[in-house]
Write a protein that holds these residues in place. Structure first.
Motif, mmCIF file in Angstrom:
data_model
loop_
_atom_site.group_PDB
_atom_site.id
_atom_site.type_symbol
_atom_site.label_atom_id
_atom_site.label_comp_id
_atom_site.label_asym_id
_atom_site.label_seq_id
_atom_site.Cartn_x
_atom_site.Cartn_y
_atom_site.Cartn_z
ATOM 1 N N ALA A 140 -7.764 72.230 1.126
ATOM 2 C CA ALA A 140 -8.902 72.679 1.535
ATOM 3 C C ALA A 140 -9.079 73.649 2.922
ATOM 4 O O ALA A 140 -7.850 73.428 3.434
ATOM 5 N N ARG A 142 -10.582 73.810 6.618
ATOM 6 C CA ARG A 142 -11.534 72.903 7.573
ATOM 7 C C ARG A 142 -11.837 73.654 8.852
ATOM 8 O O ARG A 142 -10.914 74.247 9.413
ATOM 9 N N GLU A 166 -17.210 67.780 11.059
ATOM 10 C CA GLU A 166 -16.427 69.193 10.359
ATOM 11 C C GLU A 166 -16.896 69.721 9.292
ATOM 12 O O GLU A 166 -17.791 69.134 8.479
ATOM 13 N N VAL A 168 -15.696 71.082 5.541
ATOM 14 C CA VAL A 168 -14.619 71.203 4.880
ATOM 15 C C VAL A 168 -14.813 71.915 3.552
ATOM 16 O O VAL A 168 -15.906 71.366 2.647
ATOM 17 N N TRP A 171 -12.297 70.404 -2.439
ATOM 18 C CA TRP A 171 -10.906 70.482 -2.776
ATOM 19 C C TRP A 171 -10.470 71.350 -3.861
ATOM 20 O O TRP A 171 -11.040 71.323 -4.900
#
Length: 199
Positions: A140, A142, A166, A168, A171
């Motif tokens: 991922a 970030r 964060e 992200v 995935w």
């Protein structure tokens, strides 16, 4: 005298049948000019210091080159995500906006969305990184805010905004590594040249 005439006629006939136009049309010549074999795409095609161009490269990579994320459960729906990127103005403050689109994993139909709203003044440009899952099978991208700050996760629904530590993007399975690296590189370069955004 007969033989030189026959030889001359054969020579003329041979030259006519081997003209450049006929050679191009022959199957053997077409085989020699086959399509070149595509080369593997480099992670990043070129570098630039133009923030507007980097913005476009990043947006296009996220929207058109990265595949859907791996499926996950969102409420009661098995879903995959896609992303897009924009730079906006919010009360005369520059903001990075990453839109999240939720697609039904079975039908591919878009059914929900949200947006990471990140004031540029609190984006930690040194935090941008590619991360892997503990088993190394997923990856991922970030981005984090500077210490003591947060981003806003804004659902396109009646749900309230959420302060997050964060953003992200993922995935993904490892087949997306090269494309994700391009997105990471363009985002990192954009962060380094954001001081030129208004110029």
């Amino acid at each position: 005298m007969k033989y030189p005439i026959i030889f001359s006629l054969l020579l003329i006939w041979s030259c006519q049948n081997n003209s450049p136009g006929d050679a191009a049309a022959s199957p053997a010549a077409a085989t020699d000019q086959a399509e070149p074999v595509p080369q593997p795409q480099e992670p990043v095609t070129y570098s630039t210091q133009s923030p507007s161009l980097l913005h476009d490269l990043l947006r296009n990579t996220l929207r058109m080159e990265l595949d859907f994320t791996l499926p996950e459960t969102n409420g009661e729906t098995r879903a995959k995500k896609s992303y897009s990127f924009e730079i906006k103005e919010n009360n005369e403050r520059t903001m990075w906006a990453i839109k999240v689109k939720w697609h039904d994993a079975e039908t591919g139909k878009l059914y929900a969305g949200a947006e990471y709203m990140m004031l540029w003044s609190v984006v930690d440009k040194n935090s941008i990184e590619i991360i892997n899952s503990p088993d190394g099978k997923r990856t991922a991208l970030r981005i984090k805010p500077t210490s003591g700050n947060t981003f806003v996760y804004h659902p396109y629904s009646n749900d309230p905004d959420i302060a997050v530590n964060e953003a992200v993007l993922g995935w993904y399975d490892r087949s997306q590594d090269a494309t994700l690296k391009r997105a990471y590189t363009y985002m990192s370069q954009l962060a380094q040249h954001m001081d030129k955004w208004d110029q």
